[in-house]
Motif scaffolding. Structure first.
Motif, PDB file in Angstrom:
ATOM      1  N   ILE A 191       0.834  -1.204   0.000  1.00  0.00           N
ATOM      2  CA  ILE A 191       0.000   0.000   0.000  1.00  0.00           C
ATOM      3  C   ILE A 191       0.868   1.253   0.000  1.00  0.00           C
ATOM      4  O   ILE A 191       0.570   2.253  -0.685  1.00  0.00           O
ATOM      5  CB  ILE A 191      -0.936   0.000   1.220  1.00  0.00           C
ATOM      6  N   LEU A 225       1.969   1.879  -3.470  1.00  0.00           N
ATOM      7  CA  LEU A 225       0.858   2.314  -4.312  1.00  0.00           C
ATOM      8  C   LEU A 225       0.532   3.785  -4.065  1.00  0.00           C
ATOM      9  O   LEU A 225       0.196   4.523  -5.001  1.00  0.00           O
ATOM     10  CB  LEU A 225      -0.377   1.452  -4.045  1.00  0.00           C
ATOM     11  N   ILE A 226       0.609   4.229  -2.819  1.00  0.00           N
ATOM     12  CA  ILE A 226       0.370   5.637  -2.507  1.00  0.00           C
ATOM     13  C   ILE A 226       1.431   6.508  -3.169  1.00  0.00           C
ATOM     14  O   ILE A 226       1.135   7.613  -3.661  1.00  0.00           O
ATOM     15  CB  ILE A 226       0.363   5.843  -0.971  1.00  0.00           C
ATOM     16  N   MET A 280      -1.417   2.521  -8.826  1.00  0.00           N
ATOM     17  CA  MET A 280      -2.661   2.388  -8.073  1.00  0.00           C
ATOM     18  C   MET A 280      -3.863   2.404  -9.017  1.00  0.00           C
ATOM     19  O   MET A 280      -4.763   1.554  -8.918  1.00  0.00           O
ATOM     20  CB  MET A 280      -2.774   3.511  -7.046  1.00  0.00           C
ATOM     21  N   LYS A 281      -3.907   3.358  -9.935  1.00  0.00           N
ATOM     22  CA  LYS A 281      -5.047   3.458 -10.854  1.00  0.00           C
ATOM     23  C   LYS A 281      -5.138   2.229 -11.759  1.00  0.00           C
ATOM     24  O   LYS A 281      -6.239   1.731 -12.035  1.00  0.00           O
ATOM     25  CB  LYS A 281      -4.917   4.732 -11.699  1.00  0.00           C
ATOM     26  N   GLN A 308      -6.523  -0.582  -9.591  1.00  0.00           N
ATOM     27  CA  GLN A 308      -7.949  -0.387  -9.317  1.00  0.00           C
ATOM     28  C   GLN A 308      -8.798  -0.692 -10.549  1.00  0.00           C
ATOM     29  O   GLN A 308      -9.894  -1.256 -10.427  1.00  0.00           O
ATOM     30  CB  GLN A 308      -8.192   1.048  -8.831  1.00  0.00           C
ATOM     31  N   VAL A 359      -8.002  -1.641  -2.334  1.00  0.00           N
ATOM     32  CA  VAL A 359      -7.968  -0.728  -3.486  1.00  0.00           C
ATOM     33  C   VAL A 359      -9.305  -0.708  -4.226  1.00  0.00           C
ATOM     34  O   VAL A 359      -9.625   0.269  -4.911  1.00  0.00           O
ATOM     35  CB  VAL A 359      -6.817  -1.090  -4.455  1.00  0.00           C
ATOM     36  N   ASP A 365      -9.874   4.912  -1.947  1.00  0.00           N
ATOM     37  CA  ASP A 365      -8.683   5.657  -2.345  1.00  0.00           C
ATOM     38  C   ASP A 365      -7.972   6.061  -1.055  1.00  0.00           C
ATOM     39  O   ASP A 365      -8.624   6.335  -0.029  1.00  0.00           O
ATOM     40  CB  ASP A 365      -9.058   6.908  -3.141  1.00  0.00           C
ATOM     41  N   HIS A 416     -13.822   4.671  -3.114  1.00  0.00           N
ATOM     42  CA  HIS A 416     -13.361   4.712  -4.508  1.00  0.00           C
ATOM     43  C   HIS A 416     -14.573   4.663  -5.418  1.00  0.00           C
ATOM     44  O   HIS A 416     -15.345   3.702  -5.397  1.00  0.00           O
ATOM     45  CB  HIS A 416     -12.441   3.523  -4.778  1.00  0.00           C
TER      46      HIS A 416
END
Length: 505
Positions: A320, A323-324, A330-331, A334, A464, A468, A503
């Motif tokens: 995580i 990903l942040i 991340m996108k 997702q 995810v 968000d 999200h």
């Protein structure tokens, strides 16, 4: 193994260096052996050897040493010769070619105290006893069928975590703390039949894992064992061992009493059995040559907490974190999860096999942030010729899995978080690809890979999918502090504080 030893070393090293000045010539003369072709070694001091070079992050310090002297280096920790392995080729030699020679464990004071005299799987020496307990774990506790039988537990506890985050949306939450609670609850329900929450139990687990990663001077300089007693390390270890034993005794009595209330032959519904029930059933079997004593059962349960909670939650937390810091990844993740979920309220384990990018993200996080950066030490049981070098019996071996995962000869841009490197790539973490061994390999490789990975994938996919994550006070994700703190497990130094929002894309 080396966690929090800097305070101890700050006491003893200055005195030892003064002593070493007077005996340097004699010590080097005594320890030299021109007849043996030993691996390259860095300069060392009398008595302490290379202890002073380990620093606060031994995986990084050892990487620096091997960059200078080569991927197979012999160092001296006190009186103990230690072989440091930092490449896929040398790891293959240790974990495959000569796996049998290096299959044993050194006897280390703290793990020995915490695991009933090393009666567990992780720290017991290689031999018939270890083969028996590992066979029970692999066939009875961690088989594919058994892992699958606990699917409902994993999905329920993941839902609990998702719901807690949902109630705190818009507020700052400690995501690492929630992930630790998730893995603790899963292991408790799988192993013990129910959750054991509360400050007292969580504190016991924290102290237990902390001690497993602590450094004991007496393991390497026996005549300085008094330092461990003076620092309070011995007393703290005995106290945690006693507290954990009292807890496990209560768990066993609870299960034994429960068995007395079921049908006449003592067998309840197999679906409702936890791992303690299974071990007690094995204990009661008459047609076995291996006696499963009470301490063995308790040591096996302790292994599950040591290997299944801290390392698993930490792996998800690092994923995580990355990903942040990398919104593009991340996108993309997702998008994959959303397409496969088809609007379902929650991701289930049926969906995970289709999520190839999710698997790549986790692999990349494990490569960069190997949960056990230095795999549990091994020990040679006989003299052996290794890559042209003479290795003596009794030599300890440290495999720097973290350094191997960042080896520039094996990985393009090794410091970069780039999950795409694992797409359409056969490299896996099951111990067959020695450039990527977060769970070890060979006989002493982790037997619980399947269980750990499905917890990782399920938790990350749902996190995810539902939310968000942003840093508090609108801090840019790229500014997230990724500083490590090293124990047995590689932790974030600072808590992962985030603000979650639903999200909606």
């Amino acid at each position: 193994m080396f966690f929090s030893f800097h305070l101890v070393l700050s006491i003893i090293i200055p005195a030892l260096i003064v002593i070493s000045v007077f005996i340097t010539f004699k010590w080097f003369l005594f320890t030299s052996n021109p007849q043996k072709n030993q691996p390259p070694s860095p300069g060392k001091l009398p008595i302490i050897g290379n202890l002073h070079q380990l620093g606060l992050n031994p995986h990084r310090s050892l990487q620096t040493i091997t960059k200078k002297h080569g991927p197979l280096v012999l160092i001296q920790l006190g009186s103990v010769p230690v072989l440091v392995v930092s490449s896929a080729e040398t790891a293959c030699e240790i974990l495959k070619t000569h796996d049998l020679v290096f299959a044993s464990r050194p006897k280390l004071t703290i793990p020995d105290t915490l695991t009933y005299g090393s009666k567990d799987i992780a720290f017991s020496p290689y031999g018939e006893y270890w083969r028996q307990v590992r066979s029970i774990a692999v066939l009875q506790l961690l088989s594919s069928k058994r892992v699958q039988s606990f699917r409902e537990v994993r999905e329920q506890e993941t839902q609990v975590m998702i719901d807690i985050i949902g109630k705190r949306c818009g507020s700052v939450i400690d995501l690492g703390e929630l992930l630790n609670s998730l893995t603790n609850n899963v292991i408790c329900r799988v192993a013990l039949g129910r959750t054991y929450e509360g400050v007292k139990f969580n504190d016991l687990l924290v102290r237990f894992t902390y001690l497993l990663g602590s450094f004991s001077v007496g393991n390497y300089i026996r005549w300085l064992s008094w330092v461990d007693r003076l620092s309070g390390l011995v007393a703290r270890t005995k106290k945690v061992a006693q507290e954990f034993d009292e807890f496990l005794e209560g768990v066993l009595e609870e299960h034994i009493n429960k068995k007395r209330t079921v049908d006449g032959d003592g067998n309840g519904n197999e679906k409702d059995q936890d791992l303690v029930d299974i071990l007690l059933d094995i204990q009661s079997e008459k047609n076995t040559n291996f006696v499963l004593h009470r301490d063995v059962i308790k040591a096996a349960i302790m292994d599950l907490f040591a290997a299944g909670t801290d390392t698993t939650s930490t792996a998800i937390e690092w994923a995580i974190s990355e990903l942040i810091r990398h919104p593009r990844v991340m996108k993309k993740l997702q998008k994959e999860v959303k397409e496969i979920a088809h609007g379902k309220p929650i991701i289930t384990e049926d969906d995970l096999a289709k999520m190839k990018y999710l698997q790549a993200v986790l692999k990349e996080a494990l490569r960069l942030h190997t949960p056990l950066p230095l795999l549990i030490s091994r020990e040679s049981t006989q003299d052996v010729k290794l890559m042209g070098y003479d290795i003596s019996a009794g030599t300890q071996v440290i495999v720097n899995a973290w350094a191997i995962g960042r080896d520039p000869t094996r990985w393009v841009e090794p410091e970069r978080f780039h999950p795409e490197r694992f797409l359409n790539n056969p490299i896996d973490y099951k111990g067959l690809n020695f450039e990527f061994i977060p769970f070890g390999a060979g006989r002493r490789g982790c037997p619980a890979i399947q269980f750990a990975i499905v917890v990782n994938e399920l938790a990350l996919a749902n996190l995810v999918y539902k939310y968000d994550f942003a840093l508090p006070e609108e801090v840019n994700g790229e500014e997230l502090d990724m500083t490590e703190i090293t124990g047995l497990t590689l932790h974030r130094k600072s808590p992962l504080l985030v603000v979650a929002t639903p999200h909606l894309d």
